[in-house]
Motif scaffolding. Structure first.
Motif, PDB file in Angstrom:
ATOM      1  N   ALA A  43     -31.314  22.230  28.912  1.00 51.00           N
ATOM      2  CA  ALA A  43     -31.175  22.155  30.367  1.00 51.00           C
ATOM      3  C   ALA A  43     -31.049  20.698  30.815  1.00 51.00           C
ATOM      4  N   GLU A  44     -31.870  19.827  30.245  1.00 49.45           N
ATOM      5  CA  GLU A  44     -31.796  18.403  30.571  1.00 49.45           C
ATOM      6  C   GLU A  44     -30.411  17.846  30.232  1.00 49.45           C
ATOM      7  N   GLY A  45     -29.882  18.256  29.080  1.00 50.25           N
ATOM      8  CA  GLY A  45     -28.555  17.806  28.669  1.00 50.25           C
ATOM      9  C   GLY A  45     -27.474  18.252  29.633  1.00 50.25           C
ATOM     10  N   HIS A  46     -27.569  19.492  30.093  1.00 49.82           N
ATOM     11  CA  HIS A  46     -26.594  19.988  31.072  1.00 49.82           C
ATOM     12  C   HIS A  46     -26.662  19.167  32.357  1.00 49.82           C
ATOM     13  N   VAL A  47     -27.875  18.893  32.822  1.00 48.09           N
ATOM     14  CA  VAL A  47     -28.020  18.104  34.049  1.00 48.09           C
ATOM     15  C   VAL A  47     -27.418  16.714  33.851  1.00 48.09           C
ATOM     16  N   GLU A  48     -27.686  16.096  32.715  1.00 49.31           N
ATOM     17  CA  GLU A  48     -27.124  14.768  32.437  1.00 49.31           C
ATOM     18  C   GLU A  48     -25.592  14.809  32.394  1.00 49.31           C
ATOM     19  N   HIS A  49     -25.022  15.843  31.779  1.00 53.02           N
ATOM     20  CA  HIS A  49     -23.561  15.971  31.737  1.00 53.02           C
ATOM     21  C   HIS A  49     -22.985  16.130  33.139  1.00 53.02           C
ATOM     22  N   ILE A  50     -23.647  16.916  33.964  1.00 56.74           N
ATOM     23  CA  ILE A  50     -23.195  17.101  35.348  1.00 56.74           C
ATOM     24  C   ILE A  50     -23.216  15.762  36.083  1.00 56.74           C
ATOM     25  N   LEU A  51     -24.319  15.034  35.954  1.00 57.58           N
ATOM     26  CA  LEU A  51     -24.431  13.732  36.620  1.00 57.58           C
ATOM     27  C   LEU A  51     -23.302  12.806  36.175  1.00 57.58           C
ATOM     28  N   THR A  52     -23.049  12.779  34.884  1.00 59.21           N
ATOM     29  CA  THR A  52     -22.001  11.903  34.344  1.00 59.21           C
ATOM     30  C   THR A  52     -20.619  12.331  34.824  1.00 59.21           C
ATOM     31  N   LYS A  53     -20.317  13.618  34.718  1.00 57.88           N
ATOM     32  CA  LYS A  53     -18.994  14.111  35.105  1.00 57.88           C
ATOM     33  C   LYS A  53     -18.694  13.869  36.575  1.00 57.88           C
ATOM     34  N   LEU A  54     -19.714  13.976  37.429  1.00 56.20           N
ATOM     35  CA  LEU A  54     -19.496  13.813  38.865  1.00 56.20           C
ATOM     36  C   LEU A  54     -19.736  12.376  39.335  1.00 56.20           C
ATOM     37  N   GLY A  55     -20.211  11.520  38.435  1.00 59.59           N
ATOM     38  CA  GLY A  55     -20.473  10.134  38.802  1.00 59.59           C
ATOM     39  C   GLY A  55     -21.685   9.975  39.694  1.00 59.59           C
ATOM     40  N   PHE A  56     -22.653  10.866  39.537  1.00 59.42           N
ATOM     41  CA  PHE A  56     -23.858  10.865  40.361  1.00 59.42           C
ATOM     42  C   PHE A  56     -25.030  10.250  39.611  1.00 59.42           C
TER      43      PHE A  56
END
Length: 71
Positions: free
Chosen positions: A32-45
């Motif tokens: 779950a942490e990895g998914h959140v990190e990927h989302i942050l990276t992909k969206l530039g957040f």
């Protein structure tokens, strides 16, 4: 963004913790942490609040799993 990442983003928007997301989706907390990190990276957040705002702006929640669906 993958289907699973959209699900996770929807749950983040609901205010769920990584532990709660993991339990809801039957995955490990680390995954779950990895998914959140990927989302942050992909969206530039840099924050979960930005993910929540993005979900609110761009998607309607899917009641089944918290997955956003395109409007």
């Amino acid at each position: 963004m993958t289907r699973r990442e959209r699900q996770v983003a929807g749950l983040v928007a609901q205010g769920r913790t990584n532990k709660e997301i993991a339990a809801e989706l039957t995955i490990s907390r680390r995954t779950a942490e990895g998914h959140v990190e990927h989302i942050l990276t992909k969206l530039g957040f840099t924050s979960r609040a930005q993910i929540a705002a993005w979900v609110a702006r761009n998607h309607e929640p899917d009641a089944r799993k918290g997955a956003p669906t395109a409007q």
